[in-house]
Design an enzyme around this catalytic site. Sequence first.
Site, short mmCIF file in Angstrom:
data_model
loop_
_atom_site.label_atom_id
_atom_site.label_comp_id
_atom_site.label_asym_id
_atom_site.label_seq_id
_atom_site.Cartn_x
_atom_site.Cartn_y
_atom_site.Cartn_z
N TYR A 116 -21.07 119.62 -23.35
CA TYR A 116 -19.96 118.73 -23.01
C TYR A 116 -19.19 119.25 -21.79
O TYR A 116 -18.89 118.50 -20.86
CB TYR A 116 -19.03 118.59 -24.22
CG TYR A 116 -17.99 117.52 -24.06
CD1 TYR A 116 -18.35 116.18 -23.93
CD2 TYR A 116 -16.62 117.83 -24.07
CE1 TYR A 116 -17.39 115.18 -23.80
CE2 TYR A 116 -15.66 116.83 -23.94
CZ TYR A 116 -16.05 115.52 -23.80
OH TYR A 116 -15.10 114.53 -23.67
N ASN B 54 -16.95 105.21 -18.73
CA ASN B 54 -16.20 105.73 -19.86
C ASN B 54 -17.08 106.30 -20.97
O ASN B 54 -16.67 107.21 -21.69
CB ASN B 54 -15.32 104.61 -20.43
CG ASN B 54 -14.84 104.91 -21.83
OD1 ASN B 54 -13.95 105.75 -22.04
ND2 ASN B 54 -15.43 104.25 -22.82
N THR C 249 -9.70 109.27 -31.56
CA THR C 249 -10.83 108.35 -31.61
C THR C 249 -11.91 108.92 -32.53
O THR C 249 -11.76 109.98 -33.12
CB THR C 249 -11.44 108.16 -30.20
OG1 THR C 249 -11.96 109.44 -29.75
CG2 THR C 249 -10.41 107.66 -29.22
N LYS D 264 -19.14 117.29 -18.09
CA LYS D 264 -17.86 116.80 -17.56
C LYS D 264 -17.51 117.52 -16.25
O LYS D 264 -16.92 116.92 -15.34
CB LYS D 264 -16.75 116.97 -18.59
CG LYS D 264 -16.89 116.02 -19.78
CD LYS D 264 -16.92 114.56 -19.34
CE LYS D 264 -16.97 113.60 -20.50
NZ LYS D 264 -16.99 112.19 -20.09
#
Length: 240
Positions: A143, A76, A180, A147
């Site tokens: 990023y 995660n 978040t 991913k």
Amino acid sequence: MKIFIVTGASKGIGLELSSQLNAKGNRVIGIARTNPRNEKDFVLADLSATTQLDGLITKLIDENSVNTTSFTLINNAGMVDPIGLIGTVKSEEIESAMAVNLTAPMILSNEFIASLKSFKGTKRIINISSGAGRNAYEGWGAYCATKAGMDHFSRVVALEQANAEHPVSIVSIAPGIIDTGMQEKIRASDGNTFPLLDQFIDYKEKGLLSSAQETARKLIAFMESEQFSSAGTVVDIRDY
């Protein structure tokens, strides 16, 4: 006993996953740089220091192998930095993103599979991916690339494990847009180097962000459902 190993367990989705899985009676071992709740089953580790990860998963598996029927590794931990157009970001920030978002999960998954080769119980790897791995976004070069790498790595592992005697199931799942600390960092970025800044501010202002608590609940429900084994390797939680 079911064992869950969760990276990035100190905040956000990782913290919620750990809390909710614990509440269900599972044993959860968190991995992160900090342990804000002073959890007993917790390993302090900096995933960007990839040379220090050797043996970590093997040790945890060996210490928790008695009466265990299931092992699940949830990769995660992740970082959205560096945010900026390629040509403006720092080399060391790209290196850190590669380490945390891709290299560390690959190392941990490799050791997880090796250590459990003869284990006949349930074995699963859940890679927390992102829609950024499936779509290109200006300002997210590192990023998006990491991913996308996570997704494709998962596809390779799935192909390999299809021929294993005691296979490991693997899913790379995008959890949606979540409220978040990562989103806070995105909204605080420079609009000159991140053209999508206004769009992400709108997500917050219009209430379009899911909570970490609700996202964790959906991820756990997916892992526990029959759909997990039939969904495929690269999925989006919003489809379930």
